[in-house]
Design a protein around this motif. Structure first.
Motif, mmCIF file in Angstrom:
data_model
loop_
_atom_site.group_PDB
_atom_site.id
_atom_site.type_symbol
_atom_site.label_atom_id
_atom_site.label_comp_id
_atom_site.label_asym_id
_atom_site.label_seq_id
_atom_site.Cartn_x
_atom_site.Cartn_y
_atom_site.Cartn_z
ATOM 1 N N PRO A 169 0.827 -1.217 0.000
ATOM 2 C CA PRO A 169 0.000 0.000 0.000
ATOM 3 C C PRO A 169 0.854 1.257 0.000
ATOM 4 O O PRO A 169 0.566 2.225 -0.690
ATOM 5 N N PHE A 170 1.949 1.231 0.771
ATOM 6 C CA PHE A 170 2.817 2.389 0.847
ATOM 7 C C PHE A 170 3.459 2.667 -0.497
ATOM 8 O O PHE A 170 3.594 3.801 -0.929
ATOM 9 N N GLU A 171 3.828 1.585 -1.187
ATOM 10 C CA GLU A 171 4.479 1.716 -2.487
ATOM 11 C C GLU A 171 3.523 2.284 -3.533
ATOM 12 O O GLU A 171 3.927 3.052 -4.394
ATOM 13 N N ALA A 172 2.258 1.892 -3.437
ATOM 14 C CA ALA A 172 1.269 2.439 -4.365
ATOM 15 C C ALA A 172 1.177 3.955 -4.181
ATOM 16 O O ALA A 172 1.070 4.706 -5.143
ATOM 17 N N GLU A 173 1.258 4.385 -2.917
ATOM 18 C CA GLU A 173 1.248 5.827 -2.644
ATOM 19 C C GLU A 173 2.458 6.507 -3.266
ATOM 20 O O GLU A 173 2.354 7.602 -3.815
ATOM 21 N N GLN A 174 3.599 5.857 -3.159
ATOM 22 C CA GLN A 174 4.827 6.416 -3.729
ATOM 23 C C GLN A 174 4.686 6.610 -5.235
ATOM 24 O O GLN A 174 5.130 7.613 -5.782
ATOM 25 N N ALA A 175 4.112 5.613 -5.885
ATOM 26 C CA ALA A 175 3.942 5.704 -7.334
ATOM 27 C C ALA A 175 3.018 6.859 -7.693
ATOM 28 O O ALA A 175 3.230 7.569 -8.675
ATOM 29 N N ASP A 176 1.993 7.058 -6.862
ATOM 30 C CA ASP A 176 1.089 8.192 -7.067
ATOM 31 C C ASP A 176 1.812 9.512 -6.889
ATOM 32 O O ASP A 176 1.635 10.448 -7.670
ATOM 33 N N ALA A 177 2.634 9.572 -5.834
ATOM 34 C CA ALA A 177 3.399 10.786 -5.565
ATOM 35 C C ALA A 177 4.324 11.085 -6.741
ATOM 36 O O ALA A 177 4.502 12.233 -7.135
ATOM 37 N N LEU A 178 4.898 10.025 -7.304
ATOM 38 C CA LEU A 178 5.786 10.195 -8.444
ATOM 39 C C LEU A 178 5.035 10.814 -9.619
ATOM 40 O O LEU A 178 5.515 11.746 -10.265
ATOM 41 N N ARG A 179 3.853 10.297 -9.847
ATOM 42 C CA ARG A 179 3.054 10.824 -10.959
ATOM 43 C C ARG A 179 2.773 12.315 -10.754
ATOM 44 O O ARG A 179 2.871 13.111 -11.670
ATOM 45 N N ARG A 180 2.446 12.681 -9.508
ATOM 46 C CA ARG A 180 2.206 14.104 -9.204
ATOM 47 C C ARG A 180 3.477 14.925 -9.388
ATOM 48 O O ARG A 180 3.447 16.017 -9.940
ATOM 49 N N ASP A 181 4.621 14.369 -8.931
ATOM 50 C CA ASP A 181 5.921 15.031 -9.115
ATOM 51 C C ASP A 181 6.169 15.349 -10.582
ATOM 52 O O ASP A 181 6.549 16.458 -10.941
ATOM 53 N N LEU A 182 5.960 14.326 -11.408
ATOM 54 C CA LEU A 182 6.243 14.490 -12.839
ATOM 55 C C LEU A 182 5.319 15.533 -13.450
ATOM 56 O O LEU A 182 5.742 16.345 -14.273
ATOM 57 N N ALA A 183 4.066 15.528 -13.015
ATOM 58 C CA ALA A 183 3.103 16.508 -13.534
ATOM 59 C C ALA A 183 3.535 17.913 -13.136
ATOM 60 O O ALA A 183 3.438 18.858 -13.923
ATOM 61 N N LYS A 184 4.024 18.041 -11.892
ATOM 62 C CA LYS A 184 4.465 19.343 -11.398
ATOM 63 C C LYS A 184 5.658 19.847 -12.206
ATOM 64 O O LYS A 184 5.717 21.006 -12.611
ATOM 65 N N ILE A 185 6.611 18.951 -12.437
ATOM 66 C CA ILE A 185 7.790 19.322 -13.216
ATOM 67 C C ILE A 185 7.370 19.762 -14.613
ATOM 68 O O ILE A 185 7.810 20.796 -15.119
ATOM 69 N N ALA A 186 6.492 18.967 -15.198
ATOM 70 C CA ALA A 186 6.025 19.276 -16.551
ATOM 71 C C ALA A 186 5.390 20.666 -16.595
ATOM 72 O O ALA A 186 5.623 21.446 -17.518
ATOM 73 N N GLU A 187 4.618 20.973 -15.568
ATOM 74 C CA GLU A 187 3.914 22.248 -15.504
ATOM 75 C C GLU A 187 4.905 23.397 -15.317
ATOM 76 O O GLU A 187 4.856 24.404 -16.015
ATOM 77 N N ASN A 188 5.849 23.213 -14.386
ATOM 78 C CA ASN A 188 6.827 24.275 -14.105
ATOM 79 C C ASN A 188 7.706 24.594 -15.297
ATOM 80 O O ASN A 188 8.093 25.736 -15.505
ATOM 81 N N PHE A 189 8.083 23.580 -16.020
ATOM 82 C CA PHE A 189 9.094 23.793 -17.058
ATOM 83 C C PHE A 189 8.558 23.629 -18.468
ATOM 84 O O PHE A 189 9.303 23.709 -19.430
ATOM 85 N N ALA A 190 7.277 23.359 -18.562
ATOM 86 C CA ALA A 190 6.676 23.162 -19.881
ATOM 87 C C ALA A 190 7.409 22.099 -20.687
ATOM 88 O O ALA A 190 7.655 22.244 -21.877
ATOM 89 N N VAL A 191 7.824 21.031 -19.982
ATOM 90 C CA VAL A 191 8.365 19.882 -20.697
ATOM 91 C C VAL A 191 7.581 18.647 -20.248
ATOM 92 O O VAL A 191 7.167 18.551 -19.095
ATOM 93 N N GLY A 192 7.349 17.761 -21.182
ATOM 94 C CA GLY A 192 6.630 16.544 -20.835
ATOM 95 C C GLY A 192 7.604 15.481 -20.355
ATOM 96 O O GLY A 192 8.629 15.244 -20.976
ATOM 97 N N ILE A 193 7.304 14.886 -19.212
ATOM 98 C CA ILE A 193 8.133 13.775 -18.736
ATOM 99 C C ILE A 193 7.195 12.609 -18.485
ATOM 100 O O ILE A 193 6.265 12.730 -17.693
ATOM 101 N N ASP A 194 7.419 11.517 -19.197
ATOM 102 C CA ASP A 194 6.448 10.441 -19.031
ATOM 103 C C ASP A 194 7.012 9.243 -18.286
ATOM 104 O O ASP A 194 8.203 9.017 -18.232
#
Ligand SMILES: Nc1ncnc2c1ncn2[C@@H]1O[C@H](COP(=O)(O)OP(=O)(O)OP(=O)(O)O)[C@@H](O)[C@H]1O
Ligand SMILES: [Mg+2]
Length: 288
Positions: free
Chosen positions: A177-202
Motif C-alpha cells: 500500500p505504501f508503495e502504491a502511494e509512492q507511485a502516485d506521488a511520483l506521478r504528481r511530481d512528474l506533472a508538477k515538473i512538466a507544468e513548471n518547465f513546460a516539458v513533458g516527462i512520461d
C-alpha cells in the motif's frame, strides 16, 4: 540524425531497485542487440559500477586523483572549455567498459556537492539542463542506441537534470500500500515538473520488483498497479530473488550467473520483456 533513446530510473525513495533495474535492463538491451551506455548520477557510493565489478579500479583512480574529468566535471561551467582542450578523448575518458556488455560512466565523489553547486545557478533552465547539454553535444556523437541514467532516490537538482535530459522515467516499485502511494506521488511530481518547465516527462516503465508470488496479496497489488498504470506497466514483474542480491555483491547481474535459480531465470525473462517494452515506449525500432 540522433537516434539515441534515453531514460532515467527515478523514485523519490531509496532501495526499491533503481540501480538493480538500470544494470539489468542495460544488460538485457545488450542481449537484444542494442549498444548501451549507463550513467550513474545516483551518488558517490558508485553502486552501478559495483554492480559490474568495476568500482574498485575506479576508486583507485579516484584516490590517485586520476579520475578527471569525471561525471561531476560535465556539469561544470567550464566543461565546454575543458572538453575542447582535451579534444576527442574528453568523453571517451569518462566511459569504462563492463564485462556484461553495457558501457558505463561511473559515479564520483564530486556528485556530493553537485546539488548545491547547481543550486547556485540563477537561471532555472540553465540549472536543470546542464546534463542534457552534455548528452546532446558529447554523448550522442558516440552513437549509443540507448542511454540509461541512474538517479538519486530524492528530488533535487541532480535528479531534475536527469529527468530533463531523458524525459522518460523508469520506476521500480515494490508491492504494497505504501508503495502504491509512492507511485502516485511520483506521478504528481512528474506533472508538477512538466507544468513548471513546460516539458513533458512520461512514466515509460513501471516495473514491479521484488515480488513475492507466494502471497495472494502480491497478486492483488500487481492487479492494482496494472489498472492504475495501463500504459506504463511492464509486461512482467521481477520476482524477489536472493540470486540477484548475491550476484550484485559479486559484481554481476543475474544474466552472468552460470547456474541461475528459478527466480533468477524468471527475473532475466522479466528484464528482457521489460527491455523490449521500454524500447517501444521510447519510440525506438525494435531490433527483433
Ligand atoms: N528483484 C530483487 N530480488 C532481490 N533483491 C533485490 C531485487 N531488486 C533489488 N534487490 C536488492 O535490494 C537492494 C536495493 O536495490 P537497489 O540498490 O537497486 O535499490 P535503489 O533503488 O538503487 O536504492 P538507492 O535508493 O539506495 O540507490 C539491493 O540489495 C538489491 O540487491
Ligand atoms: Mg541505487
Amino acid at each position: 540524425m540522433n537516434n539515441t533513446l534515453r531514460a532515467a530510473a527515478f523514485l523519490d525513495k531509496g532501495g526499491t531497485g533503481k540501480t538493480t533495474t538500470v544494470a539489468h535492463l542495460g544488460v538485457a538491451l545488450e542481449e537484444l542487440g542494442y549498444r548501451v551506455l549507463l550513467v550513474d548520477l545516483a551518488g558517490k557510493q558508485g553502486d552501478l559500477a559495483k554492480h559490474f565489478g568495476v568500482w574498485r579500479d575506479y576508486q583507485q583512480q579516484i584516490n590517485a586523483d586520476e579520475a578527471w574529468p569525471n561525471i561531476s566535471t560535465v556539469f561544470d561551467d567550464a566543461w565546454g572549455t575543458i572538453a575542447d582542450k582535451l579534444g576527442t578523448t574528453a568523453v571517451e575518458d569518462l566511459v569504462i567498459p563492463t564485462a556484461e556488455g553495457p558501457d558505463l560512466i561511473p559515479a564520483h565523489p564530486g556528485l556530493d556537492t553537485l546539488d548545491a553547486e547547481l543550486g547556485n545557478i540563477d537561471d532555472a533552465r540553465e540549472r536543470y539542463s546542464r546534463f542534457e547539454q552534455f548528452l546532446d553535444e558529447y554523448v550522442d556523437p558516440l552513437e549509443y542506441e540507448v542511454v540509461l541514467v541512474d538517479l538519486p532516490g530524492m528530488t533535487n537538482n541532480v535528479s531534475y537534470n536527469g529527468l530533463w535530459a531523458t524525459r522518460h522515467v523508469i520506476t521500480p516499485v515494490e508491492m504494497g500500500p505504501f508503495e502504491a502511494e509512492q507511485a502516485d506521488a511520483l506521478r504528481r511530481d512528474l506533472a508538477k515538473i512538466a507544468e513548471n518547465f513546460a516539458v513533458g516527462i512520461d512514466l515509460a516503465l513501471v516495473l514491479p520488483n521484488k515480488v513475492d508470488t507466494r502471497t495472494t496479496l502480491a497478486e492483488e497489488y500487481l492487479e492494482a498497479f496494472r489498472t492504475e498504470y495501463p500504459e506504463g506497466i511492464a509486461p512482467n514483474y521481477i520476482p524477489y530473488s536472493q540470486d540477484i542480491r548475491n550476484a550484485a555483491q559479486n559484481g554481476m547481474t543475474a544474466f552472468a550467473l552460470e547456474e541461475p535459480s528459478t527466480t533468477a531465470k524468471r527475473a532475466r525473462e522479466g528484464y528482457l520483456d521489460a527491455a523490449e517494452t521500454l524500447i517501444t515506449r521510447l519510440g525506438g525500432d525494435n531490433h527483433v
